[in-house]
Design a protein around this motif. Structure first.
Motif, PDB file in Angstrom:
ATOM      1  N   ALA A  23       0.830  -1.210   0.000  1.00 20.53           N
ATOM      2  CA  ALA A  23       0.000   0.000   0.000  1.00 20.53           C
ATOM      3  C   ALA A  23       0.864   1.260   0.000  1.00 20.53           C
ATOM      4  N   ALA A  24       1.911   1.267   0.817  1.00 22.14           N
ATOM      5  CA  ALA A  24       2.785   2.441   0.903  1.00 22.14           C
ATOM      6  C   ALA A  24       3.459   2.723  -0.436  1.00 22.14           C
ATOM      7  N   LEU A  25       4.000   1.687  -1.063  1.00 16.90           N
ATOM      8  CA  LEU A  25       4.675   1.862  -2.348  1.00 16.90           C
ATOM      9  C   LEU A  25       3.695   2.289  -3.433  1.00 16.90           C
ATOM     10  N   ALA A  26       2.508   1.704  -3.426  1.00 18.54           N
ATOM     11  CA  ALA A  26       1.509   2.048  -4.439  1.00 18.54           C
ATOM     12  C   ALA A  26       1.048   3.495  -4.296  1.00 18.54           C
ATOM     13  N   LEU A  27       0.788   3.911  -3.073  1.00 19.66           N
ATOM     14  CA  LEU A  27       0.300   5.272  -2.858  1.00 19.66           C
ATOM     15  C   LEU A  27       1.337   6.323  -3.229  1.00 19.66           C
ATOM     16  N   VAL A  28       2.577   6.084  -2.870  1.00 23.25           N
ATOM     17  CA  VAL A  28       3.627   7.038  -3.221  1.00 23.25           C
ATOM     18  C   VAL A  28       3.719   7.166  -4.737  1.00 23.25           C
ATOM     19  N   GLU A  30       1.269   6.703  -6.855  1.00 23.54           N
ATOM     20  CA  GLU A  30       0.042   7.274  -7.415  1.00 23.54           C
ATOM     21  C   GLU A  30      -0.161   8.750  -7.056  1.00 23.54           C
ATOM     22  N   VAL A  31       0.085   9.112  -5.799  1.00 22.30           N
ATOM     23  CA  VAL A  31      -0.233  10.478  -5.360  1.00 22.30           C
ATOM     24  C   VAL A  31       0.988  11.262  -4.897  1.00 22.30           C
ATOM     25  N   GLY A  32       2.168  10.632  -4.863  1.00 19.82           N
ATOM     26  CA  GLY A  32       3.370  11.310  -4.404  1.00 19.82           C
ATOM     27  C   GLY A  32       3.536  11.214  -2.897  1.00 19.82           C
ATOM     28  N   TYR A  33       4.744  11.485  -2.440  1.00 19.65           N
ATOM     29  CA  TYR A  33       5.024  11.349  -1.010  1.00 19.65           C
ATOM     30  C   TYR A  33       4.251  12.335  -0.145  1.00 19.65           C
ATOM     31  N   PRO A  34       4.183  13.640  -0.493  1.00 20.96           N
ATOM     32  CA  PRO A  34       3.496  14.588   0.394  1.00 20.96           C
ATOM     33  C   PRO A  34       2.036  14.223   0.654  1.00 20.96           C
ATOM     34  N   ARG A 107       9.049   0.956 -10.259  1.00 24.23           N
ATOM     35  CA  ARG A 107       8.819   0.356  -8.937  1.00 24.23           C
ATOM     36  C   ARG A 107       9.837   0.862  -7.926  1.00 24.23           C
ATOM     37  N   PHE A 108      11.055   1.127  -8.389  1.00 25.76           N
ATOM     38  CA  PHE A 108      12.116   1.587  -7.509  1.00 25.76           C
ATOM     39  C   PHE A 108      12.267   3.105  -7.534  1.00 25.76           C
ATOM     40  N   GLU A 109      12.102   3.695  -8.719  1.00 29.40           N
ATOM     41  CA  GLU A 109      12.420   5.112  -8.875  1.00 29.40           C
ATOM     42  C   GLU A 109      11.565   6.010  -7.989  1.00 29.40           C
ATOM     43  N   THR A 110      10.248   5.804  -7.998  1.00 30.81           N
ATOM     44  CA  THR A 110       9.370   6.699  -7.251  1.00 30.81           C
ATOM     45  C   THR A 110       9.632   6.672  -5.745  1.00 30.81           C
ATOM     46  N   PRO A 111       9.638   5.490  -5.101  1.00 28.26           N
ATOM     47  CA  PRO A 111       9.930   5.500  -3.663  1.00 28.26           C
ATOM     48  C   PRO A 111      11.359   5.935  -3.348  1.00 28.26           C
TER      49      PRO A 111
END
Length: 201
Positions: A23-28, A30-34, A107-111
Motif C-alpha cells: 500500500a505504501a509503495l503504491a500510494l507514493v 500514485e499520489v506522491g510522497y506529500p 517500482r524503484f524510482e518513485t519510492p
C-alpha cells in the motif's frame, strides 16, 4: 467434534505487514510522497491505523522498510557483491549498468526519489536511509576496489571509499536532479574517466 486450529498470529501479522508495504509503495507512486498518509496506507492495506503505529513511527519509516523489502525481494534475499573477474573496468561497468536499470524502473524510482528528498529535511530518516540502504551498497564497491588495489590494478595509496565517489556520485546527482539521461553508455564513460582520467593517453 474436530477442533479448529487456533489462528496463527505470526502469519496474520506477516500478511498485514506485506499489505502495508504494498500500500505504501503504491500510494507514493500514485499520489506522491506529500499526499501519502498513514491513514491512506492503512485504508489501502485494509488494516487499522493503530496497526501501523504499533510497528512504525511515521509514514517515512513505513516507506523506508517497504523499499528495503522491495530491494531484498528483487535480489532474491541475497546481497549482491560487485563481481571480481579480474577486469576492474568491466566489473564496475556491469554493476553500474544494473544500477541504471533499477533507477529507471518505476517500482524503484518513485519510492527512492521520495526517500532521498525526505531524507534531506528529516534528519533521522536521512541517517537511516544512508545507514540501511546506501552505505551497505557502497561497501560492496569498497571491497571490490580494495581487491583491485591488492592486485596492483589501482595505486596503492588510493582510498577506495573516496575512489568510488568518482563514478557513483555523478550518477546519483544526474538521477536526482534530472540534469541529463542516465544510460549504460553514460555509466561506462564514468568508469573510463574514473580509472583512466581525462588527460591524453
Amino acid at each position: 467434534m474436530v477442533k479448529k486450529p487456533a489462528p496463527d498470529a505470526t502469519r496474520r501479522s506477516e500478511k498485514s505487514r506485506r499489505a502495508i508495504y504494498a500500500a505504501a509503495l503504491a500510494l507514493v507512486g500514485e499520489v506522491g510522497y506529500p499526499r501519502t498518509t498513514v491513514e491512506g496506507i492503512a485504508a489501502r492495506a485494509g488494516v487499522g491505523k493503530q496497526t501501523i503505529y504499533r510497528w512504525w513511527a511515521s509514514k517515512a519509516d513505513v516507506l523506508l522498510e517497504a523499499f528495503l523489502d522491495l530491494g531484498e525481494q528483487a535480489a532474491g534475499q541475497d546481497t549482491d557483491a560487485v563481481p571480481d573477474t579480474g577486469d576492474l573496468a568491466a566489473d564496475l561497468k556491469a554493476v553500474l549498468r544494473a544500477t541504471v536499470d533499477e533507477l529507471l524502473d518505476p517500482r524503484f524510482e518513485t519510492p527512492a526519489r521520495a526517500l532521498a528528498a525526505e531524507g534531506l529535511v528529516n534528519d533521522q530518516l536521512g541517517r537511516e536511509y544512508v545507514a540501511r540502504l546506501l552505505e551497505p551498497q557502497l561497501q560492496l564497491y569498497v571491497a571490490r576496489l580494495r581487491s583491485a588495489r591488492d592486485a596492483g590494478q589501482v595505486r596503492a595509496d588510493v582510498d577506495p571509499r573516496i575512489a568510488l565517489e568518482l563514478f557513483v556520485s555523478p550518477l546519483a546527482q544526474r538521477w536526482l536532479q534530472r540534469t541529463g539521461p542516465i544510460t549504460h553508455a553514460y555509466t561506462d564513460t564514468l568508469v573510463e574517466y574514473a580509472l583512466h582520467g581525462i588527460a591524453p593517453r
